[in-house]
Each structure stands twice: as structure tokens, then as C-alpha cells.
Design a protein around this motif. Structure first.
Motif, PDB file in Angstrom:
ATOM      1  N   ALA A  89      -4.204   5.204  -8.736  1.00 19.69           N
ATOM      2  CA  ALA A  89      -3.110   4.237  -8.568  1.00 19.69           C
ATOM      3  C   ALA A  89      -3.649   2.852  -8.264  1.00 19.69           C
ATOM      4  N   GLY A  90      -2.978   1.835  -8.819  1.00 22.00           N
ATOM      5  CA  GLY A  90      -3.348   0.453  -8.557  1.00 22.00           C
ATOM      6  C   GLY A  90      -2.588  -0.111  -7.375  1.00 22.00           C
ATOM      7  N   THR A  91      -2.607  -1.423  -7.253  1.00 23.49           N
ATOM      8  CA  THR A  91      -1.893  -2.120  -6.181  1.00 23.49           C
ATOM      9  C   THR A  91      -0.928  -3.119  -6.805  1.00 23.49           C
ATOM     10  N   PRO A  92       0.347  -3.093  -6.426  1.00 17.81           N
ATOM     11  CA  PRO A  92       1.318  -4.021  -7.039  1.00 17.81           C
ATOM     12  C   PRO A  92       0.983  -5.477  -6.730  1.00 17.81           C
ATOM     13  N   LEU A  93       1.293  -6.347  -7.681  1.00 20.06           N
ATOM     14  CA  LEU A  93       1.244  -7.784  -7.429  1.00 20.06           C
ATOM     15  C   LEU A  93       2.297  -8.150  -6.394  1.00 20.06           C
ATOM     16  N   ALA A  94       3.449  -7.508  -6.509  1.00 23.35           N
ATOM     17  CA  ALA A  94       4.544  -7.715  -5.563  1.00 23.35           C
ATOM     18  C   ALA A  94       5.502  -6.538  -5.678  1.00 23.35           C
ATOM     19  N   LEU A  95       6.299  -6.365  -4.646  1.00 23.46           N
ATOM     20  CA  LEU A  95       7.358  -5.358  -4.622  1.00 23.46           C
ATOM     21  C   LEU A  95       8.694  -6.084  -4.583  1.00 23.46           C
ATOM     22  N   ILE A  96       9.608  -5.676  -5.455  1.00 23.60           N
ATOM     23  CA  ILE A  96      10.948  -6.259  -5.485  1.00 23.60           C
ATOM     24  C   ILE A  96      11.954  -5.150  -5.227  1.00 23.60           C
ATOM     25  N   THR A 102       3.658   5.483 -10.424  1.00 26.34           N
ATOM     26  CA  THR A 102       2.379   5.037  -9.879  1.00 26.34           C
ATOM     27  C   THR A 102       2.186   3.543 -10.133  1.00 26.34           C
ATOM     28  N   ALA A 103       1.738   2.823  -9.118  1.00 27.35           N
ATOM     29  CA  ALA A 103       1.547   1.381  -9.252  1.00 27.35           C
ATOM     30  C   ALA A 103       0.373   1.056 -10.179  1.00 27.35           C
ATOM     31  N   VAL A 104       0.460  -0.120 -10.803  1.00 26.52           N
ATOM     32  CA  VAL A 104      -0.573  -0.621 -11.701  1.00 26.52           C
ATOM     33  C   VAL A 104      -1.040  -1.974 -11.185  1.00 26.52           C
ATOM     34  N   ASP A 105      -2.348  -2.183 -11.156  1.00 27.31           N
ATOM     35  CA  ASP A 105      -2.890  -3.461 -10.704  1.00 27.31           C
ATOM     36  C   ASP A 105      -2.269  -4.615 -11.493  1.00 27.31           C
ATOM     37  N   GLY A 106      -1.822  -5.643 -10.782  1.00 27.80           N
ATOM     38  CA  GLY A 106      -1.279  -6.823 -11.426  1.00 27.80           C
ATOM     39  C   GLY A 106       0.150  -6.704 -11.891  1.00 27.80           C
ATOM     40  N   ALA A 107       0.753  -5.529 -11.724  1.00 32.18           N
ATOM     41  CA  ALA A 107       2.146  -5.324 -12.130  1.00 32.18           C
ATOM     42  C   ALA A 107       3.078  -5.483 -10.932  1.00 32.18           C
ATOM     43  N   VAL A 108       4.312  -5.804 -11.217  1.00 27.82           N
ATOM     44  CA  VAL A 108       5.352  -5.852 -10.198  1.00 27.82           C
ATOM     45  C   VAL A 108       6.019  -4.485 -10.123  1.00 27.82           C
ATOM     46  N   THR A 109       6.194  -3.960  -8.930  1.00 29.65           N
ATOM     47  CA  THR A 109       6.962  -2.730  -8.733  1.00 29.65           C
ATOM     48  C   THR A 109       8.396  -3.103  -8.383  1.00 29.65           C
ATOM     49  N   ALA A 113       0.825  -1.216   0.000  1.00 26.98           N
ATOM     50  CA  ALA A 113       0.000   0.000   0.000  1.00 26.98           C
ATOM     51  C   ALA A 113       0.854   1.259   0.000  1.00 26.98           C
ATOM     52  N   ALA A 114       2.013   1.184   0.652  1.00 32.84           N
ATOM     53  CA  ALA A 114       2.901   2.358   0.714  1.00 32.84           C
ATOM     54  C   ALA A 114       3.588   2.627  -0.614  1.00 32.84           C
ATOM     55  N   TYR A 115       3.552   1.665  -1.536  1.00 34.57           N
ATOM     56  CA  TYR A 115       4.198   1.821  -2.839  1.00 34.57           C
ATOM     57  C   TYR A 115       3.183   2.024  -3.970  1.00 34.57           C
ATOM     58  N   ARG A 116       1.931   2.284  -3.642  1.00 33.84           N
ATOM     59  CA  ARG A 116       0.916   2.487  -4.674  1.00 33.84           C
ATOM     60  C   ARG A 116       1.111   3.830  -5.389  1.00 33.84           C
ATOM     61  N   GLN A 117       1.315   4.871  -4.621  1.00 36.67           N
ATOM     62  CA  GLN A 117       1.393   6.224  -5.174  1.00 36.67           C
ATOM     63  C   GLN A 117       2.795   6.780  -5.033  1.00 36.67           C
TER      64      GLN A 117
END
Length: 456
Positions: A39-46, A82-89, A27-31
Motif C-alpha cells: 500500500a502507498g500513502t495518499p497525497l490527501a484524504l477527502i 488500498t492507497a496509492v502513492d500520490g493519489a487522493v483517497t 497512515a490509517a487510510y493506507r490499507q
């Protein structure tokens, strides 16, 4: 179910804890700093630390057709991370190695280091890294390169691209390529280094940057003048830039002056319509001559309380005031941040036009500017809980970009197009350039996985 299995394979391929799926952390990496409400929600953060780990992540994404959002320090003002739903950040924040080579006057830097940290490392070797965005203490070198960031001293010393000699970039298929190097002159092949600078993560993920350093900046003399109106101040800017290129020439309007004074309490003139802060770092008699030109221009255009100082602390206080303008104005309300630039002769028309747009839409717009190179930052202040006011702010946002384009200018001087401004890009560059941009993007990223939604 297949996506979960594939994610497990990525987790296994990278060091423990490097792939994050905790919802609270995601959630902290969405925006980013642009606070895009869509902004979406990442599938995962790397959060990799090496180029090889970035390659592992990118190869997994390519094999599984998972989009990738590259993020630095999250200070983007155009929604570029900005995060995208289903994408990896993929965050480069933990890529923080740096070496200084005094023989070549270069720094080899991983992208997660802050601009200020590179400056400090260079200064420890009696060298200087000039690009200085107002957010230099919290913005990353990777983000600076991705957006070709500028700053206060760029009127004389140039922007990020002028200091990038080489890059290591991970391409969309996971290959890592090196372009450029420590040499100051290099005409071998296409200028690919320049292609990646300012590409906003659309063509690859930057994992290492070779930066050109300069000898330390000479001591500067600061000249400050308060003006009755923004028109008078913008005309003074033209009078200066037609004769010299100062080391700095910054503009603040009455709203930003008062907001900064509320925050810093440094004795700024609350009655002024505009404030100009200029600097000359030319040595000896040349510097005295530049200061005289600046003072004459200020006084000829009605400035009151013109003064100059060669005291470094006094000069830095006014520089800090200008840097504080955006967070100070943000205390008034939420902001839509513009980044439009025009050829210098059109600066008065741009500033006057922004005032008309503010009046027509009944919204507050504060204008600050790197006035010496025509790059302005109109700050649209609004209440996001007031639907009508928020809608009028959005209309003003678009009208300001339309105005800049009509004056032969640009929708972004240094913040990037990102997601928030891409609707206006075709109006500036035209269909042929948009087609060429798409051709380059498709050649390097045929699956369209890198930073989807940015620019195109």
C-alpha cells in the motif's frame, strides 16, 4: 511545487477540514481489510458529505491529473481501496443520509451507511433489505455496491445487484449522472445501473443508491448437522440444492469450527470434520417439507447430531457462529482470504482440491463457504514473519484460484478482484473480455484516474 499550490486550491474549494493532510491520519487510510503490504500513502484524504463536494474533488483531480482511490468503510478483502502513492483517497464514510419510501418499498441511501443500518431503517418500517455479508455490521452500502456483495441468505434471495434500482454516480470528469430510479421495471436504454454495480470504483464514484426492499423475511427453521468429513458435507449440499433452494446453507470445516468454539464457547462439536447450517423460511407445510429434505440429506451423508429448531435465538446463534469464522480463524495467524466459487456440482472437487493444495504447500487452509451457491472462502493461515511460510502461502493463494478456474468457476464470488487478484482475471475471462473491459474503462475514464491498479 505545483502540486502543493494545486492542493491549496482544493482545500480552499471545500469546507474547512474536509481535505486532510495530517500524516498520522493518512497512515490509517493506507490499507484496507486486505492488509496489502504494498500500500502507498495518499497525497490527501477527502471526506465529502454531498455529491457536489465529490464533484469538486473529482474535477480538481481531473484538472491536475491526480489519481483517485475511492474508499468506503475499508473492509475490502481484495485490496480494492488500498492507497496509492500520490493519489487522493476519497472516503465516502461521512455520506450517511437515508430515506425510506414505503409506497415504493425503496430506500435512497448515501454510500457511507453500514449495511446493518440500512437493514435497521428498513425494519423500522416493517421492510427488509436482504443482502447480508458476514461483515454487515461494519461494511458500507457503497462498498457492497462496488463489489456486488453477497452474504448468507443470497442462495435464495440474491446479491446486491438484485436490489439496486438506481444510482447517482460522479464520472471521471466530475459530471454527476443518474441511472435507474424507483421504478421496478425500466428498459429505457442500456442497463447502465448494472454496469456500475460491481465495477469496484473503476468507472465512477457512487454517491447515492436506490435500493429495493422486501416485506419482512418469514420466521426460519434452522437445521444443523455435524459431518465426519468435508467431502460428506459437500455431497449433502448437492443433495439439498438439487431439490430445493434453502434460505441459507453454510459450511464450516474443522479448523473454523474449533476456532469459533475457542472464541464463542457455544458447544460446537470439536471432533467434527465439517458443520452445515441450513435454514428454511418457507411457510407452513412447505417449510416442514424443506426441513425434511435437509434432514434427510444430512443423515444420508453420515451427519451426526442432526437437529432442527424454530427458536429464533437458537437459529441466530448458529448464524452468528458462521459469521464469526473469519475473525476466529484470524486469531490463529495472519490470513490470505480467498473468495472462489464454482458451479455447485464442482463443490466437492473444489473443497478436496483445496485440501490437496494445503498439503502440497505445507500450510493451514481453513474452508468456510456459502455452500448453497458454491461460493467458498478458503482462509490461508500463515506467519508473515516466516519468509518461507509466507511464500508458500502466496503460492497456495494462486493455486486455489487456478483450481477454481479449471473447474469452470470464478476467482471472486463477492469480494471483488481488487488489486490482489487481478493477475488471475485474464485466465478466467479471456483476452476478448479483458479488451472489452479496457474499452469501457477508457471510454469513461480516459485519463485512467479512477482506482488505478484495480482489475486492469
Amino acid at each position: 511545487m505545483a502540486a502543493v499550490v494545486a492542493l491549496d486550491s482544493l482545500i480552499a474549494a471545500l469546507p474547512p477540514g474536509m481535505v486532510v493532510t495530517d500524516p498520522d491520519i493518512l497512515a490509517a487510510y493506507r490499507q484496507d481489510r486486505a492488509q496489502d503490504p504494498d500500500a502507498g500513502t495518499p497525497l490527501a484524504l477527502i471526506r465529502p458529505t454531498t455529491t457536489e463536494q465529490v464533484q469538486t474533488a473529482v474535477r480538481w483531480c481531473a484538472e491536475n491529473r491526480v489519481p483517485m482511490i475511492t474508499r468506503g468503510a475499508g473492509t475490502s478483502l481484495s485490496g480494492g481501496s488500498t492507497a496509492v502513492d500520490g493519489a487522493v483517497t476519497i472516503s465516502t464514510e461521512k455520506m450517511r443520509e437515508l430515506t425510506i419510501d414505503t409506497a415504493t418499498r425503496t430506500a435512497v441511501v448515501q454510500p457511507g451507511l453500514f449495511n446493518a443500518e440500512v437493514k435497521a431503517a428498513a425494519a423500522a418500517h416493517d421492510l427488509w433489505y436482504p443482502p447480508d455479508p458476514s461483515s454487515f455490521e461494519i461494511c458500507s452500502i457503497g462498498g457492497n455496491v462496488a463489489t456486488n456483495a453477497g452474504g448468507l441468505c443470497c442462495v435464495k434471495y440474491g446479491v446486491t445487484t438484485d436490489y439496486v434500482l438506481g444510482l447517482q454516480v460522479v464520472l471521471a470528469d466530475g459530471r454527476a449522472v443518474r441511472v435507474g430510479g424507483k421504478q421496478l421495471k425500466d428498459s429505457a436504454g442500456l442497463p447502465l445501473t448494472k454496469l456500475f454495480v460491481g465495477s469496484e470504483g473503476l468507472l465512477g464514484i457512487i454517491t447515492e443508491v436506490t435500493l429495493r426492499l422486501l416485506p419482512p423475511q418469514a420466521p426460519a427453521c434452522t437445521v444443523v448437522g455435524s459431518f465426519a468429513s468435508v467431502t460428506d458435507a459437500s455431497e449433502a449440499v448437492l443433495a439439498i440444492t438439487s431439490k430445493i433452494r434453502p434460505a441459507m446453507l453454510e459450511f464450516m470445516d474443522s479448523v473454523s469450527i474449533n476456532a469459533v468454539e475457542d472464541m464463542l464457547r457455544m458447544g460446537l462439536d470439536r471432533q467434527a470434520g465439517a458443520l452445515l447450517v441450513a435454514q428454511s423460511d418457507a411457510p407452513g407445510p412447505a417449510g416442514a417439507a424443506e426441513v425434511a429434505i435437509i434432514r434427510q440429506a444430512f443423515e444420508a451423508h453420515g451427519a451426526a447430531d442432526v437437529f432442527d429448531t424454530d427458536d429464533p435465538q437458537e437459529g441466530e446463534a448458529f448464524t452468528a457462529a458462521r459469521r464469526a469464522a473469519i475473525p476466529a480463524v484470524e486469531k490463529i495467524g495472519s490470513l490470505l482470504l480467498e473468495d472462489v466459487g464454482v458451479p455447485l456440482p464442482q463443490l466437492p472437487a473444489l473443497i478436496g482440491g483445496v485440501a490437496d493444495i494445503a498439503a502440497d504447500n505445507d500450510v493451514m487452509i481453513s474452508v468456510i463457504a456459502h455452500a448453497g451457491d458454491g461460493n467458498t472462502h478458503p482462509l490461508i493461515v500463515f506467519d508473515p514473519d516466516n519468509a518461507d511460510e509466507a511464500a508458500r502461502a502466496q503460492v497456495a493463494f494462486g493455486q486455489i484460484m487456478d483450481l477454481a478456474i479449471s473447474l469452470g468457476g470464478t476467482i471472486t464470488g463477492e469480494h471483488g478482484v481488487g488489486r490482489l487478484k487481478k493477475a488471475w482475471l485474464p485466465n478466467q475471462v479471456g483476452p476478448d473480455v479483458m479488451e472489452l473491459t479496457a474499452l469501457i474503462k477508457n471510454a469513461l475514464d480516459p485519463q485512467g484516474l479512477l482506482n488505478p491498479g484495480v482489475i486492469l
